[in-house]
Design a protein around this motif. Sequence first.
Motif, PDB file in Angstrom:
ATOM      1  N   ILE A   5       1.066  -0.809  -0.148  1.00  0.00           N
ATOM      2  CA  ILE A   5       0.313  -0.032  -0.002  1.00  0.00           C
ATOM      3  C   ILE A   5       0.543   1.071  -0.255  1.00  0.00           C
ATOM      4  O   ILE A   5       0.678   2.521  -0.511  1.00  0.00           O
ATOM      5  CB  ILE A   5      -1.261   0.462   1.249  1.00  0.00           C
ATOM      6  N   SER A   6       1.763   1.316   0.890  1.00  0.00           N
ATOM      7  CA  SER A   6       2.721   2.804   0.947  1.00  0.00           C
ATOM      8  C   SER A   6       3.087   2.763  -0.237  1.00  0.00           C
ATOM      9  O   SER A   6       3.855   3.612  -0.918  1.00  0.00           O
ATOM     10  CB  SER A   6       3.682   1.819   2.140  1.00  0.00           C
ATOM     11  N   ASN A   7       3.791   1.724  -1.523  1.00  0.00           N
ATOM     12  CA  ASN A   7       4.388   1.730  -2.292  1.00  0.00           C
ATOM     13  C   ASN A   7       3.876   1.917  -3.827  1.00  0.00           C
ATOM     14  O   ASN A   7       4.163   2.172  -4.598  1.00  0.00           O
ATOM     15  CB  ASN A   7       5.283   0.729  -3.364  1.00  0.00           C
ATOM     16  N   SER A   8       2.437   1.787  -3.653  1.00  0.00           N
ATOM     17  CA  SER A   8       1.852   1.834  -4.494  1.00  0.00           C
ATOM     18  C   SER A   8       1.049   3.224  -4.941  1.00  0.00           C
ATOM     19  O   SER A   8       0.425   3.906  -4.151  1.00  0.00           O
ATOM     20  CB  SER A   8       0.894   0.773  -4.956  1.00  0.00           C
ATOM     21  N   LYS A   9       2.115   4.060  -6.599  1.00  0.00           N
ATOM     22  CA  LYS A   9       1.436   5.343  -6.975  1.00  0.00           C
ATOM     23  C   LYS A   9      -0.031   4.872  -7.170  1.00  0.00           C
ATOM     24  O   LYS A   9      -0.884   5.752  -7.134  1.00  0.00           O
ATOM     25  CB  LYS A   9       2.348   5.218  -8.244  1.00  0.00           C
ATOM     26  N   ILE A  10      -0.204   3.850  -7.757  1.00  0.00           N
ATOM     27  CA  ILE A  10      -2.468   3.295  -7.994  1.00  0.00           C
ATOM     28  C   ILE A  10      -3.412   3.739  -7.229  1.00  0.00           C
ATOM     29  O   ILE A  10      -3.602   4.533  -6.959  1.00  0.00           O
ATOM     30  CB  ILE A  10      -2.022   2.467  -8.858  1.00  0.00           C
TER      31      ILE A  10
END
Length: 300
Positions: A207-212
């Motif tokens: 969740i932290s890394n997802s740009k979407i």
Amino acid sequence: MMLRRVLGLATLPTLAIIVLYICFILFSIREKSPLLSSSNTTVLVTKPPRLHAQFSLLIGILTRADKYNHRHFLRLLYGIQSSPQADIDVKFVFCNLTKPEQRVLVALEIMRFNDIIILNCFENMNSGKTYMYFSSLPRILPHQYDYVMKADDDVFLRLAPLALSLQPLPRIDLYYGFVIPCASMNPFVNYMSGMGFLLSWDIVEWISNSKILANDTFGPEDKLVGKWLNMGNKAKNRFSNKPAMYDYPGTNGRCSHDLIPDTVAVHRLKRWDQWVHVLNFFNVTKELVHSNLYSVSFNG
């Protein structure tokens, strides 16, 4: 200047004692006094994990800064609970402070209890607060947890049964809670209720890394998390803990049922009489030690 004079007059043994004492004071301040800064800075100090815990769990109770009395009440409830299986930290989570008195009163809470996370957001329910909570944790926490839970502040969690229910479950790709719709027992049918759902740490990092996901943060927060996981083909391990998690009797149709001994979570506790009913049912004061200093018997 004064310190220089003292050191100049001190004998070698005395000087060593002075230096050790100063080091001790500095170490104590660093360990016991969290830094307090501007309202958009997260301040978090956690206790070290217990030696024999099988896993670790962070429970973030999403609430509002002004709810001082309710936080103190919840601290009482969770402060007397523990689990031999898990190292559990309970934190209160809210958005940026907006009032002068909050900057004093919340700062005092942080200094005394070290159990508050202040997110860089404006207070809201379905406009990104839950996303901000999960996405911020890998950047702000001093260490990772096996599991991270999001809970409402009107839910009573029983930590020992919660830990027991988690003990046999996978530590990765896990989504745990109370599945919606209420009548369903299939954890894959939809999403977990916002009363209290749990994610394994790998999903929190995703969740932290997802740009979407960063561009999809508005909407009912529990439904949105389920949508994210389905979009990302995540949470292949799902567990709906029914009937141990439920809404308070008579408050929400088929999501409610009578209190049961194996309860993990009771939700929708909006009034004091509801809280007292639940706490009496689970006999939470059974460990109270007899003393001549008080009597808590009811004389009405």
